[in-house]
Write an enzyme that holds these catalytic residues in place. Structure first.
Site, mmCIF file in Angstrom:
data_model
loop_
_atom_site.group_PDB
_atom_site.id
_atom_site.type_symbol
_atom_site.label_atom_id
_atom_site.label_comp_id
_atom_site.label_asym_id
_atom_site.label_seq_id
_atom_site.Cartn_x
_atom_site.Cartn_y
_atom_site.Cartn_z
ATOM 1 N N PHE A 315 0.800 -1.220 0.000
ATOM 2 C CA PHE A 315 0.000 0.000 0.000
ATOM 3 C C PHE A 315 0.842 1.285 0.000
ATOM 4 C CE2 PHE A 315 -1.342 -3.360 2.908
ATOM 5 C CZ PHE A 315 -2.502 -3.822 2.308
ATOM 6 N N ASP A 316 2.175 1.173 0.039
ATOM 7 C CA ASP A 316 3.066 2.333 0.174
ATOM 8 C C ASP A 316 2.815 3.062 1.495
ATOM 9 O OD1 ASP A 316 4.968 4.249 -0.249
ATOM 10 O OD2 ASP A 316 3.912 5.280 -1.863
ATOM 11 N N LEU A 317 2.711 2.295 2.571
ATOM 12 C CA LEU A 317 2.461 2.871 3.888
ATOM 13 C C LEU A 317 3.761 2.910 4.691
ATOM 14 C CD1 LEU A 317 -1.019 1.308 4.733
ATOM 15 C CD2 LEU A 317 -0.519 3.624 3.926
ATOM 16 N N ARG A 496 -1.929 4.990 -9.972
ATOM 17 C CA ARG A 496 -2.667 5.459 -8.801
ATOM 18 C C ARG A 496 -2.916 6.954 -8.900
ATOM 19 N NH1 ARG A 496 2.158 5.334 -4.136
ATOM 20 N NH2 ARG A 496 3.420 7.002 -5.064
#
Length: 633
Positions: A315-317, A496
Site C-alpha cells: 500500500f506504500d504505507l 494510482r
C-alpha cells in the site's frame, strides 16, 4: 576584606546566573531538526503567549533565489526545510541543496555554499526537488571546522561545512564530500537520494536515504549509515533487507528523519515499504524490518528491537515521520516511550526500551488479495487507543460532491472497484484506499508537549484509487490519469491517483485537512479541528469546515501555542494547545509546506518564529523561495 568577599560573591552569582540564562537559551533554541535529537517539535521559549499572540508581526523575509515551477525542462521545487539555530545563526538548505547561513535578527545572508557539481535543475528525482534540513555539530574547542554543518545533497552526497564560514571541511571524506552512492553493497536498479538531515550523536552523523517508489523489483537497499563527523569514515551500517532477499526486493529505507536517545545511545529508524510497493508476490511475507520502527545501538548499529507496524506492505504505507521520544504515565510509573505517527492516521506508542505497545493493540483480520500470485498478510496491528486521527476506509456509499452530478460521478467511478476499508489490497479492477499514500500523518510528524501530555499532529483525509496493469500490456493500457509506476521485474505495473471529481474536488467528504491533539497517557482524543482553507476561483476560499490538504508539521511552545502552516492558503496559524481554538494567523508569500521553528536570539533575547514558505509541487503550482520570521513588536 569583607567588601572584597562581597564583590567576589557577587561575581560568582553573576556567573552562575549567566550560566543559567545560557542553559535556558540553549533549551529554548532549535539546534537540530525537530528541535532536539529525540524530535518532538517542542520549545521552552515562552515570550509569545496566547495573551499577546495577536501582536505577533512579520519582521523579515529572506528569498533564497532557489526555486522552479517546472518550466524549461526543470524539476519543480518543494521548500520543506526546517531551519536550525546554532552558533548564533540560522542554517537552511534550499531545494537545490545550497546551504545558507542567515542572520536570525535581520534575515541577512551571512554565507552560502553550493555543492560542486551543483544539483542539475532538471535532476531526475521522482517527484520534486526537496531538502528538509541540515545538522550541526561542534567539538567544544576553537578553530577551523570545530563547528560543522552536515548537509545532504539530493543525489546521495553528504558535505561537511565550517559553520562560521561555509567553507568545506577538507578533512571530511574526499575534500569535505562523502558520496554514499559509491558505497552501497547492493546498488540495485535505482538511485539513492537524501532528503532528510542526519541525526547527530556524539561524533557520529547517522543518515538514512530516500529511494524511489514503484520503479523496480530490485531497488537499492535502504542502508542506514553512521559516519565519523570529523573524518567521514563509516563507523557502522545497517541493512533492513536480509542478504538472501536482496535480489528479490530492496528499499525499506529511512527517508524520514531519524531520532536518538542520547541517554541510552539508541537511534530510532522509521523504515519504508520494500520494493516494489504494490506487488509483493516475489518477496517474503516476513520482511520484519520493513515498515517498522527499529531501535539500534547508536555507537555500533547493533539491533536492540524491531516493531513492524505494517505487515507485508502492498500500500506504500511507509513510516513517514521522525519517531518522537516521549514519556507515558502509567499505573506503575513513568515509562519512556517512542511515538510513531503513520500514513494510516493511527498513532503507535511504543516502549522505548523494548518496542512493546504501550496501548492495547490487536492483530485484526484485513481484506485479502484476489490477484493471482500475490500474497497478503492475514492481519495487521490496529491500536485500540489512541483512536485514529484520520478518516479510514471509503466506499461507494460515502461518495461526496459539491453538486449532485459530482457525487454521482464519484459513485459511478467507484462502482467496479474494491473498497473493503483500511488495507484494501491493490487489484486489477482498481481498489480504493483511504487515507491515500500521502495522507494521514506524513513527514511533518508529531509535536509532543511534555507538560500538558499531548501529541499534536496534522492529517490529510483524501481517498485514492490504485489499479494493477499487466506488465505486458501495450502502452495504451498503461496510459491514463494518475501516476504510473512500472515496477519493472514484477508481473504488474501500477497506476494510482487521488479520487477526484471532474471539477478536481475530492470524492470524499471534508474536512480534507485537520489538526488533532491526543493525550499520551490516556490515548484520549482531546480535540480535532479543520486546518486551513482551500483556495477557490476568483480569490474565494472554501468554508473553514472543509479544511485544506496539507504538507508540513506543527510545533508547540511552553506557553501553550501550536504553530503550523502546511496548508494551501499561504498562511501560518497559531492554536491554543488546550482547546484547538485558532488564536492568530498571518499571510506568508507562498504555502508553508514545511515545519516552523522557534528560538530565543542570543543577540537580543527575543523569541522568533520562522517558516520556510516556498510551496509544494504536490499541493499546487504556486512555488517560491521565502523564509519568513515573526516577532513581537
Amino acid at each position: 576584606m569583607a567588601k572584597a568577599l562581597t564583590r567576589r560573591a557577587m561575581l560568582v552569582w553573576a556567573l552562575l546566573l549567566a550560566g543559567v540564562w545560557w542553559g535556558n537559551a540553549n533549551a529554548q533554541g532549535w539546534g537540530q531538526y525537530g528541535g532536539q535529537p529525540g524530535g518532538g517539535q517542542y520549545s521552552e521559549a515562552a515570550e509569545i503567549t496566547p495573551a499577546n499572540i495577536k501582536d505577533l508581526e512579520q519582521v523579515w523575509v529572506f528569498n533564497t533565489g532557489d526555486f522552479s515551477n517546472g518550466e524549461n525542462g526543470t524539476r519543480k521545487t518543494t521548500f520543506e526545510a526546517n531551519p536550525i539555530y546554532a552558533d548564533g545563526k540560522l542554517f537552511i538548505c534550499t531545494p537545490y541543496n545550497r546551504v545558507i547561513a542567515v542572520e536570525p535578527e535581520t534575515g541577512g545572508e551571512l554565507w552560502s555554499f553550493e555543492p560542486s557539481p551543483p544539483l542539475p535543475r532538471d535532476y531526475d528525482q521522482q517527484h520534486s526537488l526537496i531538502c528538509r534540513g541540515v545538522s550541526y555539530w561542534e567539538s567544544g574547542v576553537d578553530g577551523s571546522c570545530q563547528k560543522r554543518v552536515i548537509a545532504p545533497v539530493l543525489d546521495g552526497r553528504l558535505v561537511a561545512l565550517d559553520a562560521q564560514t561555509g567553507d568545506l571541511c577538507t578533512d571530511f571524506a574526499e575534500n569535505g564530500v562523502l558520496d554514499l552512492n559509491t558505497t552501497f553493497d547492493n546498488q540495485g536498479q535505482g538511485v539513492v537520494n537524501i532528503t532528510s538531515p542526519a541525526v547527530i550523536f556524539e561524533d557520529l552523523a547517522i543518515i538514512g536515504t530516500a529511494i524511489g517508489d514503484n520503479q523496480n523489483v530490485d531497488m537499492p537497499d535502504g542502508i542506514v549509515r553512521a559516519v565519523d563527523v570529523r573524518s567521514g569514515i563509516e563507523v557502522w551500517s545497517w541493512n533492513p533487507i536480509p542478504a538472501e532477499e536482496r535480489r528479490k526486493s530492496g528499499a525499506a529505507n529511512a527517508w524520514a528523519p531519524l531520532s536518538v536517545d542520547e541517554e541510552t545511545a539508541t537511534v530510532f529508524i522509521p523504515t519504508s515499504s520494500p520494493s516494489p510497493d504494490y506487488w509483493g508476490g516475489f518477496r517474503k511475507k516476513d520482511l520484519a524490518r520493513t515498515n517498522a520502527v527499529v531501535a539500534l545501538d547508536a555507537r555500533t548499529g547493533e539491533e536492540r528491537w524491531v516493531r513492524q507496524i505494517v505487515h507485508h506492505d502492498l500500500f506504500d504505507l511507509d513510516m513517514p515521520a521522525q519517531p518522537v521520544l516521549a514519556h507515558k504515565e502509567t499505573l506503575v510509573g513513568r515509562v519512556p516511550a517512542v511515538v510513531q505517527v503513520t500514513k494510516m492516521g493511527s498513532i503507535y506508542v511504543l516502549d522505548r526500551a523494548t518496542g512493546e505497545y504501550l496501548f492495547p493493540t490487536r492483530e485484526q483480520a484485513v481484506p485479502q488479495t484476489d490477484v493471482e500470485g500475490e500474497q497478503t498478510s492475514p492481519t495487521q496491528p490496529i491500536p485500540i487507543l489512541p483512536k485514529p486521527v484520520a478518516q479510514q476506509g471509503f466506499s461507494q456509499a460515502d461518495a461526496w460532491g459539491i453538486t449532485p452530478l459530482d457525487k454521482a460521478w464519484c459513485a459511478d467511478e467507484m462502482a467496479d472497484m474494491r473498497a473493503d476499508g483500511l488495507y484494501t489490497p491493490p487489484s486489477l479492477r482498481g481498489s480504493v484506499q483511504m487515507p491515500f499514500y500521502g495522507g494521514g500523518s506524513n513527514w511533518g510528524g508529531a509535536a509532543y508537549d511534555p507538560e500538558r501530555r499531548m501529541v499534536v499532529t496534522n492529517v490529510m483525509n483524501l481517498a485514492q484509487w490504485v489499479r494493477l496493469i499487466p506488465a505486458d500490456a501495450n502502452e495504451s493500457h498503461g496510459s491514463g490519469p494518475g501516476e504510473l509506476g512500472r515496477q519493472k521485474g514484477a508481473p504488474y505495473m501500477m497506476r494510482r491517483g487521488v479520487l477526484l471529481s471532474p471539477l478536481g474536488v475530492p470524492c470524499n467528504a471534508p474536512p480534507w485537512g485537520e489538526l488533532a491533539a491526543v493525550n499520551i497517557d490516556s490515548g484520549e482524543l482531546r480535540w480535532r479541528v479543520p486546518l486551513g482553507r482551500v483556495p477557490l476561483a476568483m480569490g474565494l476560499e472554501g468554508p473553514k469546515a472543509w479544511g485544506s490538504p496539507n504538507i508540513g508539521g506543527a510545533i508547540i511552545t511552553k506557553s501553550g501555542l501550536v504553530f503550523i502552516a502546511a496548508t494551501m492558503d499561504a498562511r501560518i496559524r497559531a492554536f491554543n494547545i488546550w482547546t484547538g481554538d485558532e488564536l492568530w494567523s498571518h499571510p506568508i508569500p507562498f504555502d508553508g509546506a514545511a515545519t516552523p521553528m522557534t528560538f530565543i536570539s542570543e543577540e537580543d533575547g527575543r523569541q522568533y518564529v520562522v517558516i520556510a514558505a516556498g510551496g509544494s509541487a504536490l499541493l499546487r503550482p504556486r512555488l517560491g523561495d521565502a523564509l519568513v520570521a515573526f516577532r513581537l513588536p
